[in-house]
Design a protein around this motif. Structure first.
Motif, mmCIF file in Angstrom:
data_model
loop_
_atom_site.group_PDB
_atom_site.id
_atom_site.type_symbol
_atom_site.label_atom_id
_atom_site.label_comp_id
_atom_site.label_asym_id
_atom_site.label_seq_id
_atom_site.Cartn_x
_atom_site.Cartn_y
_atom_site.Cartn_z
ATOM 1 N N GLU A 103 0.876 -1.183 0.000
ATOM 2 C CA GLU A 103 0.000 0.000 0.000
ATOM 3 C C GLU A 103 0.908 1.226 0.000
ATOM 4 N N TRP A 104 1.374 1.612 -1.176
ATOM 5 C CA TRP A 104 2.432 2.602 -1.302
ATOM 6 C C TRP A 104 2.005 4.003 -0.896
ATOM 7 N N LYS A 105 0.757 4.379 -1.184
ATOM 8 C CA LYS A 105 0.296 5.715 -0.762
ATOM 9 C C LYS A 105 0.269 5.797 0.762
ATOM 10 N N ASN A 106 -0.209 4.742 1.381
ATOM 11 C CA ASN A 106 -0.245 4.708 2.843
ATOM 12 C C ASN A 106 1.171 4.715 3.416
ATOM 13 N N ASP A 151 22.874 8.430 11.144
ATOM 14 C CA ASP A 151 22.524 7.128 10.565
ATOM 15 C C ASP A 151 21.011 6.972 10.453
ATOM 16 N N PHE A 152 20.298 7.347 11.510
ATOM 17 C CA PHE A 152 18.839 7.238 11.497
ATOM 18 C C PHE A 152 18.262 8.110 10.383
ATOM 19 N N GLU A 153 18.761 9.324 10.259
ATOM 20 C CA GLU A 153 18.262 10.235 9.237
ATOM 21 C C GLU A 153 18.579 9.745 7.823
ATOM 22 N N HIS A 154 19.782 9.211 7.624
ATOM 23 C CA HIS A 154 20.145 8.691 6.300
ATOM 24 C C HIS A 154 19.271 7.493 5.929
ATOM 25 N N GLU A 155 18.996 6.640 6.896
ATOM 26 C CA GLU A 155 18.127 5.489 6.628
ATOM 27 C C GLU A 155 16.716 5.945 6.269
ATOM 28 N N MET A 156 16.241 7.005 6.911
ATOM 29 C CA MET A 156 14.911 7.531 6.583
ATOM 30 C C MET A 156 14.880 8.035 5.146
ATOM 31 N N VAL A 157 15.932 8.711 4.709
ATOM 32 C CA VAL A 157 15.995 9.232 3.341
ATOM 33 C C VAL A 157 16.028 8.082 2.342
ATOM 34 N N ARG A 158 16.844 7.087 2.620
ATOM 35 C CA ARG A 158 16.927 5.929 1.721
ATOM 36 C C ARG A 158 15.591 5.191 1.664
ATOM 37 N N LEU A 159 14.922 5.089 2.808
ATOM 38 C CA LEU A 159 13.613 4.428 2.851
ATOM 39 C C LEU A 159 12.625 5.153 1.945
ATOM 40 N N ARG A 160 12.650 6.466 1.970
ATOM 41 C CA ARG A 160 11.754 7.251 1.114
ATOM 42 C C ARG A 160 11.939 6.880 -0.349
ATOM 43 N N GLY A 161 13.177 6.736 -0.766
ATOM 44 C CA GLY A 161 13.464 6.350 -2.150
ATOM 45 C C GLY A 161 12.914 4.979 -2.499
ATOM 46 N N HIS A 162 13.055 4.032 -1.584
ATOM 47 C CA HIS A 162 12.567 2.678 -1.848
ATOM 48 C C HIS A 162 11.044 2.624 -1.859
ATOM 49 N N ILE A 163 10.414 3.459 -1.057
ATOM 50 C CA ILE A 163 8.948 3.543 -1.100
ATOM 51 C C ILE A 163 8.518 4.149 -2.436
ATOM 52 N N LYS A 221 10.113 4.033 -5.254
ATOM 53 C CA LYS A 221 10.366 3.043 -6.304
ATOM 54 C C LYS A 221 9.454 1.819 -6.179
ATOM 55 N N LYS A 222 8.723 1.737 -5.067
ATOM 56 C CA LYS A 222 7.843 0.587 -4.781
ATOM 57 C C LYS A 222 8.638 -0.712 -4.708
ATOM 58 N N ASP A 223 9.760 -0.623 -4.030
ATOM 59 C CA ASP A 223 10.652 -1.760 -3.822
ATOM 60 C C ASP A 223 10.348 -2.352 -2.451
ATOM 61 N N ALA A 224 9.421 -3.306 -2.428
ATOM 62 C CA ALA A 224 8.898 -3.815 -1.165
ATOM 63 C C ALA A 224 9.966 -4.485 -0.302
ATOM 64 N N GLY A 225 10.790 -5.327 -0.892
ATOM 65 C CA GLY A 225 11.780 -6.072 -0.111
ATOM 66 C C GLY A 225 12.766 -5.162 0.608
ATOM 67 N N THR A 226 13.342 -4.243 -0.142
ATOM 68 C CA THR A 226 14.335 -3.345 0.446
ATOM 69 C C THR A 226 13.676 -2.371 1.418
ATOM 70 N N ALA A 227 12.498 -1.866 1.061
ATOM 71 C CA ALA A 227 11.803 -0.922 1.952
ATOM 72 C C ALA A 227 11.470 -1.597 3.280
ATOM 73 N N LEU A 228 11.005 -2.836 3.218
ATOM 74 C CA LEU A 228 10.666 -3.548 4.450
ATOM 75 C C LEU A 228 11.912 -3.796 5.304
ATOM 76 N N ALA A 229 12.998 -4.163 4.643
ATOM 77 C CA ALA A 229 14.252 -4.369 5.387
ATOM 78 C C ALA A 229 14.698 -3.078 6.058
ATOM 79 N N MET A 230 14.521 -1.968 5.377
ATOM 80 C CA MET A 230 14.930 -0.688 5.950
ATOM 81 C C MET A 230 14.025 -0.290 7.112
ATOM 82 N N VAL A 231 12.725 -0.565 7.001
ATOM 83 C CA VAL A 231 11.811 -0.268 8.116
ATOM 84 C C VAL A 231 12.228 -1.088 9.332
ATOM 85 N N TYR A 232 12.510 -2.376 9.123
ATOM 86 C CA TYR A 232 12.943 -3.211 10.244
ATOM 87 C C TYR A 232 14.260 -2.706 10.829
ATOM 88 N N GLY A 233 15.163 -2.252 9.960
ATOM 89 C CA GLY A 233 16.423 -1.680 10.452
ATOM 90 C C GLY A 233 16.188 -0.433 11.284
#
Length: 120
Positions: free
Chosen positions: A50-53, A83-95, A97-109
């Motif tokens: 659910e990418w919009k959410n 580190d926390f801020e950089h991970e948030m920025v990278r997560l935004r990019g993966h969301i 791009k709709k890259d579920a696997g990497t985005a989920l891994a980053m959320v867990y991180g």
């Protein structure tokens, strides 16, 4: 009871309470600061793709981080904060791009990093 003994008992009790508690500065004062809850909701949105959410949750995360950053910086190192801020920025990019696997891994991180910040 002797005054020195009472002081010793109070100091010992205080030390036990402090070392046994998670960082009280990271407790949210309201729902808008609940980073742990926002990350949990974001993980659920990413799992369901659910990418919009997920994007809305990311915006909430940015606002919550902005509110909590000052309190976190009292005990955390600047490297941990960066580190926390950089991970948030990278997560935004993966969301985006709709890259579920990497985005989920980053959320867990981010969840683990947030828990680690609570232990400081």
């Amino acid at each position: 009871m002797r005054p020195w003994l009472r002081t010793f008992c109070l100091v010992s009790l205080l030390a036990l309470l402090i070392t046994g508690c998670k960082n009280p500065l990271l407790r949210p004062t309201d729902a808008s600061e609940d980073i742990k809850g926002i990350l949990y909701e974001m993980a659920s949105s990413v799992e369901k793709e659910e990418w919009k959410n997920a994007a809305k949750q990311h915006q909430r995360l940015k606002k919550a981080w902005k509110q909590m950053k000052t309190r976190v910086s009292i005990n955390a190192s600047q490297d941990d904060i960066n580190d926390f801020e950089h991970e948030m920025v990278r997560l935004r990019g993966h969301i985006k791009k709709k890259d579920a696997g990497t985005a989920l891994a980053m959320v867990y991180g981010l969840q683990i990093t947030w828990e680690d910040l609570g232990q400081l």
